[in-house]
Design an enzyme around this catalytic site. Structure first.
Site, PDB file in Angstrom:
ATOM      1  N   ASP A 120       0.812  -1.299   0.070  1.00 19.60           N
ATOM      2  CA  ASP A 120       0.058  -0.102  -0.117  1.00 19.60           C
ATOM      3  C   ASP A 120       0.916   1.299   0.020  1.00 19.60           C
ATOM      4  O   ASP A 120       1.751   1.438   0.781  1.00 19.60           O
ATOM      5  CB  ASP A 120      -0.824  -0.150   1.285  1.00 19.60           C
ATOM      6  CG  ASP A 120      -1.758   1.200   1.332  1.00 19.60           C
ATOM      7  OD1 ASP A 120      -1.640   2.033   0.841  1.00 19.60           O
ATOM      8  OD2 ASP A 120      -2.776   0.941   1.847  1.00 19.60           O
ATOM      9  N   VAL A 121       0.573   1.863  -1.074  1.00 17.68           N
ATOM     10  CA  VAL A 121       1.625   3.138  -1.420  1.00 17.68           C
ATOM     11  C   VAL A 121       1.200   4.419  -0.184  1.00 17.68           C
ATOM     12  O   VAL A 121       2.070   5.265  -0.392  1.00 17.68           O
ATOM     13  CB  VAL A 121       1.275   3.567  -2.770  1.00 17.68           C
ATOM     14  CG1 VAL A 121       0.276   4.548  -3.010  1.00 17.68           C
ATOM     15  CG2 VAL A 121       2.787   4.174  -3.284  1.00 17.68           C
ATOM     16  N   ASN A 129      -0.060   7.786  -9.362  1.00 22.93           N
ATOM     17  CA  ASN A 129      -1.182   7.223 -10.030  1.00 22.93           C
ATOM     18  C   ASN A 129      -2.128   6.687  -9.194  1.00 22.93           C
ATOM     19  O   ASN A 129      -3.433   6.453  -9.477  1.00 22.93           O
ATOM     20  CB  ASN A 129      -0.792   6.629 -11.279  1.00 22.93           C
ATOM     21  CG  ASN A 129      -1.877   5.884 -11.927  1.00 22.93           C
ATOM     22  OD1 ASN A 129      -2.645   6.422 -12.826  1.00 22.93           O
ATOM     23  ND2 ASN A 129      -1.969   4.438 -11.702  1.00 22.93           N
ATOM     24  N   TYR A 142     -14.106  11.498  -3.236  1.00 17.43           N
ATOM     25  CA  TYR A 142     -13.525  11.261  -4.230  1.00 17.43           C
ATOM     26  C   TYR A 142     -13.067  12.841  -4.963  1.00 17.43           C
ATOM     27  O   TYR A 142     -12.060  13.244  -5.296  1.00 17.43           O
ATOM     28  CB  TYR A 142     -14.032  10.454  -5.260  1.00 17.43           C
ATOM     29  CG  TYR A 142     -13.067  10.253  -6.491  1.00 17.43           C
ATOM     30  CD1 TYR A 142     -11.998   9.171  -6.650  1.00 17.43           C
ATOM     31  CD2 TYR A 142     -13.220  11.003  -7.556  1.00 17.43           C
ATOM     32  CE1 TYR A 142     -11.160   9.043  -7.512  1.00 17.43           C
ATOM     33  CE2 TYR A 142     -12.559  10.775  -8.851  1.00 17.43           C
ATOM     34  CZ  TYR A 142     -11.410   9.745  -8.925  1.00 17.43           C
ATOM     35  OH  TYR A 142     -10.561   9.552 -10.043  1.00 17.43           O
TER      36      TYR A 142
END
Ligand code: NAD
Length: 248
Positions: free
Chosen positions: A62-63, A86, A152
């Site tokens: 998980d970034v 991204n 979002y």
């Protein structure tokens, strides 16, 4: 364009699928070394097989996790020249009164906090080298409502602020930071614009404006342009790569 990115080492997050995968593949074809990160190990393995012996390093995890970010920096060995933030997740078109805290936190952590942390991690070496190229993947939802739910849209508006502020601070040091805003793109993300849920949540008028989805390769073309020297005079920009959706 052969060798367009010769000598570059570019980190691409969410490189196992969709826009990230197309971007990583194109960068490798154009001579870059790529550090590909994704949550999904199988997708990264498939990418490795597809690109053969091209210089690809993969980092699974998980970034938004500090240990994963540290690992990305470590495998970069101080030579990271580019970063494509991204990796991102959608929000099932959830309106404000229905937001669950866990969804809000997850969307903000992955879409906003992770790109900030990755930029924070790679900027010192870029400043030292006097050269860096960063592209953050924003969205149609970065400029208006009606393309997603509230979490979002909030996160992708924040990506624009993150991009502009970083561009202003680091432009003088030779680091360009831009964002690309995809419209609808055919990938694995859950953005069912044309579904019944889309009609319910966005309303039929908004739904009817959604253009036919673009390909991930079309987005990779926009992203690699921002990483390339053809965009030398562009810093802090939000490039709408949406087939004209934002004109409506
Ligand atoms: P996708 O789901 O096809 O690919 C995203 C990849 O990111 C997946 O492989 C996933 O495993 C990975 N990922 C997700 N969370 C992660 C995390 N925390 N750490 C590491 N990897 C993670 O999606 P896509 O459509 O290619 O999306 C890429 C970006 O484009 C996202 O930021 C998305 O918000 C943005 N975007 C997409 C669209 C669209 O219509 N597809 C439109 C506007 C913006």
């Amino acid at each position: 364009i052969p060798n367009r990115f010769a000598g570059a080492t570019v980190v691409v997050t969410g490189a196992g699928s969709g826009i990230g995968k197309a971007t990583a593949t194109r960068l490798l074809a154009e001579g870059a070394r790529v550090i590909a990160s994704d949550l999904d190990a199988e997708r990264l393995d498939a990418l490795s097989v597809e690109v053969g012996d091209a210089p690809l390093t993969t980092v699974v995890g998980d970034v938004s996790d500090d240990a994963v970010i540290a690992q990305i920096v470590e495998v970069g060995e101080g030579r990271i020249t580019g970063l494509v933030n991204n990796a991102g997740i959608m929000d099932a078109f959830v309106p404000t009164a229905e937001i669950d805290d866990a969804l809000w936190e997850r969307v903000l952590r992955i879409n906003v906090t992770a790109p900030m942390k990755l930029m924070r991690a790679v900027l010192p070496a870029m400043v030292e080298a006097g050269h860096g190229r960063i592209v953050n993947v924003a969205s149609e939802a970065s400029i208006r409502a009606g393309a997603s739910g509230t979490p979002y849209a909030t996160s992708k508006h924040a990506v624009v602020g993150l991009t502009k502020s970083t561009a202003l601070f680091y432009g003088p040091a030779g680091v360009r930071v831009n964002a690309v805003a995809p419209g609808a793109v055919a990938t694995n993300i859950e953005a069912p614009f044309r579904s019944e849920l889309g009609a319910q949540r966005l309303g039929p008028i908004m739904q009817a404006t959604v253009p036919a989805p673009a390909t991930a390769e079309q987005l990779a073309a926009s992203i690699t342009w921002l990483l390339s020297e053809d965009s030398a005079n562009v810093n802090g920009a939000l490039l709408m790569s949406d087939g004209g959706w934002s004109t409506i």
